[in-house]
Design a protein around this motif. Structure first.
Motif, PDB file in Angstrom:
ATOM      1  N   ALA A   2       0.912  -1.451   0.182  1.00 22.66           N
ATOM      2  CA  ALA A   2      -0.194   0.361  -0.298  1.00 22.66           C
ATOM      3  C   ALA A   2       1.262   1.255   0.248  1.00 22.66           C
ATOM      4  N   ASP A   5       1.675   3.410  -4.201  1.00 18.12           N
ATOM      5  CA  ASP A   5       1.337   4.635  -4.277  1.00 18.12           C
ATOM      6  C   ASP A   5       1.388   5.687  -3.561  1.00 18.12           C
ATOM      7  N   PHE A  20       1.382   5.046   7.273  1.00 15.43           N
ATOM      8  CA  PHE A  20       1.445   3.895   7.523  1.00 15.43           C
ATOM      9  C   PHE A  20       2.056   3.405   9.290  1.00 15.43           C
TER      10      PHE A  20
END
Length: 159
Positions: A2, A5, A20
């Motif tokens: 993830a 991007d 994150f």
């Protein structure tokens, strides 16, 4: 994966780390892995550590053994302990675990340390209630907030 991007979109290591909830160093490591090996370099390599000594079928059998209770395994009472399970596993499956490894295995199959659900037969509810009414207030006295205090370790409070 993830993180690929935002990294490709030009986000800084700090922004990726904050998004994150990782360290900036981890975000930088992801950036370098993405630059050198592409998106597949970010794929998880799986859990680290030793592989489980029991296969999926043996884990199901172990759960059945544990569900049957310790009395079915030859123990005198109804409490599983890691030491007791550590005796059952080698007898049943031929593999040995340390207590720490067995603890991890128990968590993997959804077992955790529990308080027994049964109350002791010797338990006297009347005496417990009397102790709570008479003794507990004495034991659990509140802190005297009127007394002078000091946060200093070297200097006593002045009265």
């Amino acid at each position: 994966m993830a993180a690929a991007d935002p990294i490709e979109a030009g986000a800084s290591d700090w922004e990726v780390a904050r998004r994150f909830r990782v360290t900036r160093m981890s975000a930088n490591r992801w950036r370098r892995a993405l630059a050198s090996g592409g998106r597949h370099a970010l794929a998880s390599k799986g859990s680290s550590g030793a592989r489980c000594k029991l296969d999926a079928a043996q884990l199901r059998v172990l759960e059945l053994v544990l569900d049957a209770g310790p009395a079915a395994a030859g123990c005198s009472d109804q409490c599983w302990t890691l030491a007791r399970i550590a005796e059952v596993v080698p007898r049943r499956f031929g593999v040995e675990y340390t207590l720490a490894g067995l603890d991890l295995l128990m968590h993997r199959i959804g077992w955790s340390v529990q308080v027994p659900s049964h109350k002791a037969t010797e338990r006297d509810e009347v005496k417990i209630a009397a102790w709570k009414d008479e003794q507990w207030p004495i034991v659990k006295r509140g802190r005297r907030t009127w007394a002078p205090g000091s946060a200093s370790r070297t200097r006593l409070a002045r009265a």
